[in-house]
Design an enzyme around this catalytic site. Structure first.
Site, PDB file in Angstrom:
ATOM      1  N   ASP A 220       0.867  -1.179   0.000  1.00  0.00           N
ATOM      2  CA  ASP A 220       0.000   0.000   0.000  1.00  0.00           C
ATOM      3  C   ASP A 220       0.904   1.230   0.000  1.00  0.00           C
ATOM      4  O   ASP A 220       2.128   1.136   0.112  1.00  0.00           O
ATOM      5  CB  ASP A 220      -0.975  -0.017   1.176  1.00  0.00           C
ATOM      6  CG  ASP A 220      -2.203   0.852   0.879  1.00  0.00           C
ATOM      7  OD1 ASP A 220      -2.136   1.697  -0.038  1.00  0.00           O
ATOM      8  OD2 ASP A 220      -3.237   0.701   1.557  1.00  0.00           O
TER       9      ASP A 220
HETATM   10  C1  NOJ Z   1      -4.039   3.954  -0.017  1.00  0.00           C
HETATM   11  C2  NOJ Z   1      -5.199   3.018   0.058  1.00  0.00           C
HETATM   12  O1  NOJ Z   1      -5.205   2.315   1.269  1.00  0.00           O
HETATM   13  C3  NOJ Z   1      -5.243   2.036  -1.095  1.00  0.00           C
HETATM   14  O2  NOJ Z   1      -6.405   1.267  -1.003  1.00  0.00           O
HETATM   15  C4  NOJ Z   1      -5.137   2.777  -2.390  1.00  0.00           C
HETATM   16  O3  NOJ Z   1      -5.293   1.896  -3.472  1.00  0.00           O
HETATM   17  C5  NOJ Z   1      -3.809   3.492  -2.426  1.00  0.00           C
HETATM   18  N1  NOJ Z   1      -3.762   4.469  -1.356  1.00  0.00           N
HETATM   19  C6  NOJ Z   1      -3.540   4.190  -3.761  1.00  0.00           C
HETATM   20  O4  NOJ Z   1      -4.302   5.305  -3.888  1.00  0.00           O
END
Ligand code: NOJ
Length: 734
Positions: A273
Site C-alpha cells: 500500500d
Molecule cells: C491507499 C489506500 O489504502 C489504497 O487502497 C489505495 O489503493 C492506495 N492508497 C492508492 O491510492
C-alpha cells in the site's frame, strides 16, 4: 488447462526469461518501483520524488508502474518516454483507484453489495473497466474485499459489507467484471484484491489502526473473499498499512508467501500500500528504510508503492548478500507476466487512444448500466402505512434537505477521475417524473469539501430551519433528504459518531412536529445509528451514494416505477456503543435473560439487537415463505427447497437467504451464517420453489491448522428474507 493455453504460457515464460537475462539488477529493481504521478495524490507525498527525478528515473528504466496518471494523452506521453528512451523499453503499467467507475460513476461498492445481484455488480465493474481503459488505465486498485463490521471505519463504503459468503461472491463478480475474459482487450483492466489481510478490523474503526484477530475470524471471515478473488483469476493483490496480530502485513511472509502464493497458488504480483514498506519503521518493525526493504522483499511484497525504498536500497542489499537475487527475479517475473497479459509488450500504447477515449467516456450504455445498478442498490428500511410509493398525481410534496439538490455528494468518495457535480440530484430526478413539488433547502449543513480536505459541518447556521418547518406544515407529504456528505466516508474518514451529522436530526424533529407524513431519504457511505428516526419516521429509504444516476434511481423508487429490492449487506446499530455489531456473532455462554438476572451478556442501557439486521430490506409488495423441505439422504449433496409467493399486489424481487448453524463445534460457530442466496422476480400472486444445494463447502470450517473440516452432528437451517427470521429445519451429518 487446454493445450493452446499451456503453449501460450510456456512461450510467455520463455519470453520473460529472455528479457530477465538482459536486465541489469537496477532495471529489475526498477520494475518493482511504483511511482505516483504528478497530481491527484492519494496519500502523503513521499520524500524526494520531484517531477524531474521521476522523469529521469523513467528514462533509466527505474520505474515499473505509475499510479494517479490517466488520460489517453498523458499516459501515451509517459509510455513514450519509457519505450523510446529507456534501454530495454519495458512498458509501464498505469494504475488508478477505479473504485466505482471512472467518469460515469456507479453506486459506491457498499451500495452495490446491497443489490445482492452478482450479474449487475459484474456489469458495473465492466463499465468502470471500459471507461478506465479508454483513459489509458491498465490496472485498478479494486476490489477492496475487506470484511468489516465497524461502521465507524470510513472505508466500509468501499467494500462488500460484513459477511464472508456474500463478500466472496462479490469479490468474484468484481474481479471478473474488471478483468473480463481477455485481459489484453482494451475494454478490460487488471484487478487488485486488497488489503491483504484483515484491514477491516482496524481497532475502534480508526483508519490505519492495529488489527488483532483470532484464528476463526482470520480463516473463516477475513480470507474467503481473498481466496475467491484468487480463484476468479485476480492478477494482483495489495497488502496494507496495518499490523496484523503483531506483524505489519507488508512484512508478512506467512500471509504473502506461505498462504497467498503458496497454499492458494496465486501467480500474479503483490503491491504494497502507499508507503507501507517505509511505514514498517514507524510501526517499530524495521530499523530503517534498508531494513524495511529487506523485510518487504523477503515477505513477498513484489512492488513498492510510493515509498521509493526498494529503488533506494535493494541494489545494496543484493550486493551485500542480504537478499538473494532470486527473490528479485521472482518478483520481476510476476510483474512482467501481468504486463504481457495486458498486451503491453505487443502494443504499449493500445490503451491510450484519444478517439476511443472520447467515444467511451459517459457512453449512454454506461449511464443506463449505472442507473440499473443504482435502482437495485436502494434498500427500503421501513414503510409504515405504505406511505411509499408516492403517486405521480400526489399534490403538496415538499422536499427538504441540503442533500436534495446536491450534485456532488451522491457521487460518493473514491472517485479520482470523475468530474464534480455530475450526479443527477434528487430534485432533478423528481423533476423528471413530476413537477408537482416544492423544494426548501433547510439549514445549510455542509460546507464545500474536496477529496483532500476534511469535511466541515456547519453546526450553527439555523438559516432555513423556519422556512422548512413552515413549508412542511402545509405539505401533504414531506420528503427529507438527509445523510452524509460524499466525502465523509472513504479513506481516513473514520467517525466516532455515526448519527445524522450537523443540524439534520434537529431539522427532522422540527418538521416531524408539524407533519408526520415524512419520507426519509438517506444518503450515506456507511451504516448510521438512527434510533429516533426508525421509531418515528414512517418511511425510510436507504439510498447510500448512488453515483451519476443517483437522483433518477431515487425518484423512480419514490414514485413506484421501481420496486425496491435491496437488502442490507451490513448491520445498522441502534447506537455506536453496540459497534462492532454483526449478525453472524457467537452465542456467548450467557445468551439469555433468566428472569431478572443481571448476569447475562447485555447492555444496561441498550438492547442487544440491531436497529436493522443484515439482510433486511422491504418491498412495495410482500413475500410469503412456505414448504421448507430438507433432503439430507446424501450428506455430500443436501437439498433444501422453499416456496416463495408474492402475496402483494405489485411485481417485485426478493433475495431468498439461507442461513446455517452448527450448534456443537470444536471451534465454535456463529449463531447463523449465510450459506446461500438467490434473487428472484415474482409477479403478484405468483409462486416459485427455490432450491439450494449444501455440500462440504457450505457445511465446513477452517480449523486452527487451516484445514477444511466438516464436523458430524446436527445442522440447523433457516431460509427467509433477512437474517432475522425465516422458516427453520434441521438435518444430521453422520
Ligand atoms: C491507499 C489506500 O489504502 C489504497 O487502497 C489505495 O489503493 C492506495 N492508497 C492508492 O491510492
Amino acid at each position: 488447462m487446454s493445450n493452446t493455453l499451456l503453449i501460450a504460457q510456456s512461450t510467455m515464460e520463455q519470453e520473460i526469461d529472455a528479457l530477465l537475462a538482459k536486465m541489469t539488477l537496477e532495471e529489475k529493481i526498477g520494475q518493482m518501483n511504483l511511482y505516483s504521478g504528478f497530481y491527484d495524490a492519494t496519500g502523503p507525498a513521499p520524500e524526494g520524488g520531484s517531477a524531474a527525478t521521476k522523469y529521469e528515473h523513467l528514462r533509466k528504466g527505474w520505474v515499473g508502474a505509475m499510479l494517479n496518471v490517466r488520460g489517453a494523452e498523458e499516459t501515451r506521453k509517459l509510455q513514450e518516454i519509457v519505450v523510446n528512451e529507456s534501454r530495454l523499453g519495458i512498458p509501464l503499467i498505469f494504475g488508478l483507484d477505479v473504485i466505482h467507475g471512472q467518469k460515469t460513476l456507479a453506486p459506491v461498492p457498499l451500495a452495490e453489495a446491497a443489490s445482492w445481484d452478482m450479474e449487475l455488480i459484474k456489469k458495473s465493474a465492466a463499465i468502470a473497466a471500459n471507461e478506465a481503459a479508454a483513459e489509458g488505465v491498465h490496472w485498478t486498485f479494486a476490489p477492496m474485499v475487506d470484511i468489516s463490521y465497524d461502521p465507524r471505519w470510513g472505508r466500509v463504503m468501499e467494500g462488500g459489507g460484513e459477511d464472508p459468503y456474500l463478500g466472496a461472491k462479490i469479490a468474484t463478480a468484481r474481479v471478473k467484471g474488471f478483468q473480463g475474459d481477455d485481459l489484453s482487450s482494451t475494454t478490460t483492466i487488471a484487478a487488485c484484491a486488497k488489503h491483504f489481510a484483515g484491514y477491516g478490523f482496524a481497532e475502534a474503526g480508526r483508519d490505519y489502526n492495529t488489527v488483532d484477530v483470532g484464528t476463526y475470524t482470520l480463516y473463516n471471515r477475513v480470507f474467503p473473499p481473498f481466496k475467491a478473488a484468487v480463484d476468479a483469476g485476480v492478477k494482483t493483490f495489495m497488502n496494507g498499512f496495518h499490523l496484523l496480530n503483531g506483524e505489519p502485513v507488508t512484512g508478512s511472509a506467512r500471509l504473502q508467501r506461505e498462504i497467498l502464493k503458496g497454499k492458494w497458488g496465486f501467480d500474479g504480483f503483490v503491491v504494497s500500500d502507499w508507503g507501507s514498506v517505509a511505514e514498517m519503521i514507524a510501526h517499530g518493525h524495521a530499523k530503517d528504510s534498508t531494513h524495511a526493504s529487506q523485510i518487504g522483499v523477503k515477505a513477498g511484497s513484489d512492488m513498492d508503492m510510493a515509498s521509493g525504498s526498494y529503488l533506494k536500497n535493494l541494489v545494496g542489499l543484493v550486493k551485500d548478500g542480504k537478499i538473494d537475487e532470486a527473490n528479485i527475479d521472482e518478483a520481476v517475473r510476476r510483474i512482467l507476466k501481468v504486463k504481457m497479459e495486458l498486451g503491453l509488450f505487443d502494443d504499449p500504447y493500445k490503451y491510450s487512444d484519444l478517439e476511443r477515449e472520447k467515444e467511451r467516456i459517459y457512453h449512454p450504455d454506461h449511464q443506463a448500466g449505472v442507473l440499473e445498478m443504482a435502482k437495485k442498490s436502494i434498500v427500503l428500511l421501513k414503510n409504515e402505512g405504505n406511505l411509499l410509493p408516492l403517486s405521480k398525481n400526489q399534490k403538496g410534496i415538499v422536499v427538504i434537505g441540503d442533500l436534495a439538490d446536491d450534485k456532488n455528494s451522491p457521487l460518493g468518495s473514491w472517485r479520482l477521475a470523475s468530474e464534480n457535480n455530475t450526479a443527477v440530484s434528487v430534485l432533478e430526478g423528481i423533476d423528471a417524473i413530476t413537477k408537482e413539488y416544492q423544494f426548501v433547502q433547510g439549514p445549510k449543513v455542509f460546507l464545500e469539501a474536496s477529496f483532500l480536505q476534511h469535511v466541515k459541518i456547519n453546526e450553527t447556521d439555523n438559516n432555513g430551519m423556519k422556512e422548512a418547518v413552515e413549508a412542511a406544515k402545509n405539505a401533504e407529504v414531506v420528503v427529507m433528504v438527509l445523510g452524509e456528505h460524499g466525502f465523509m466516508s472513504g479513506e481516513s474518514r473514520s467517525r466516532t459518531n455515526i448519527d445524522l451529522p450537523g443540524l439534520q436530526l434537529k431539522l427532522l424533529k422540527e418538521v416531524y412536529k408539524v407533519n408526520q407524513n415524512v419520507v426519509l431519504v438517506l444518503m450515506n457511505g456507511r451504516p448510521l445509528a438512527l434510533p429516533w428516526e426508525a421509531e418515528n419516521i414512517p418511511s425510510i429509504l436507504e439510498t447510500w451514494q448512488l453515483g451519476s444516476q443517483s437522483g433518477n434511481a431515487i425518484a423512480q423508487v419514490l414514485f413506484g416505477d421501481e420496486n425496491p429490492s435491496g437488502k442490507l449487506p451490513m448491520t445498522f446499530p441502534r447506537s455506536v456503543g453496540q459497534v462492532p455489531i454483526y449478525y453472524n456473532a457467537y452465542s456467548t455462554g450467557r445468551p439469555v435473560n433468566k428472569e431478572g438476572n443481571v448476569f447475562w451478556s447485555h447492555y444496561a442501557d441498550e438492547e442487544n439487537s440491531p436497529l436493522y439486521a443484515f439482510g433486511h430490506g422491504l418491498s412495495y409488495t410482500t413475500f410469503n415463505y412456505s414448504d421448507l423441505n430438507i433432503n439430507a439422504n446424501d450428506s455430500k449433496n443436501i437439498q433444501v427447497s422453499v416456496t416463495i409467493t408474492n402475496s402483494g399486489s405489485r411485481a417485485g424481487e426478493e433475495v431468498v437467504q439461507l442461513y446455517l448453524h452448527d450448534p456443537v463445534s470444536t471451534l465454535v460457530r456463529p449463531v447463523k451464517e449465510l450459506k446461500g442466496f438467490q434473487k428472484i422476480a415474482l409477479e403478484p400472486g405468483a409462486s416459485l420453489t427455490v432450491s439450494f444445494t449444501l455440500t462440504d463447502k457450505e457445511l465446513g470450517l477452517y480449523n486452527r491448522d487451516y484445514e477444511w473440516v466438516v464436523e458430524a452432528g446436527e445442522f440447523r437451517v433457516m431460509v427467509g428474507g433477512s437474517s432475522e427470521k425465516g422458516l427453520t429445519g434441521s438435518f444430521e451429518i453422520e
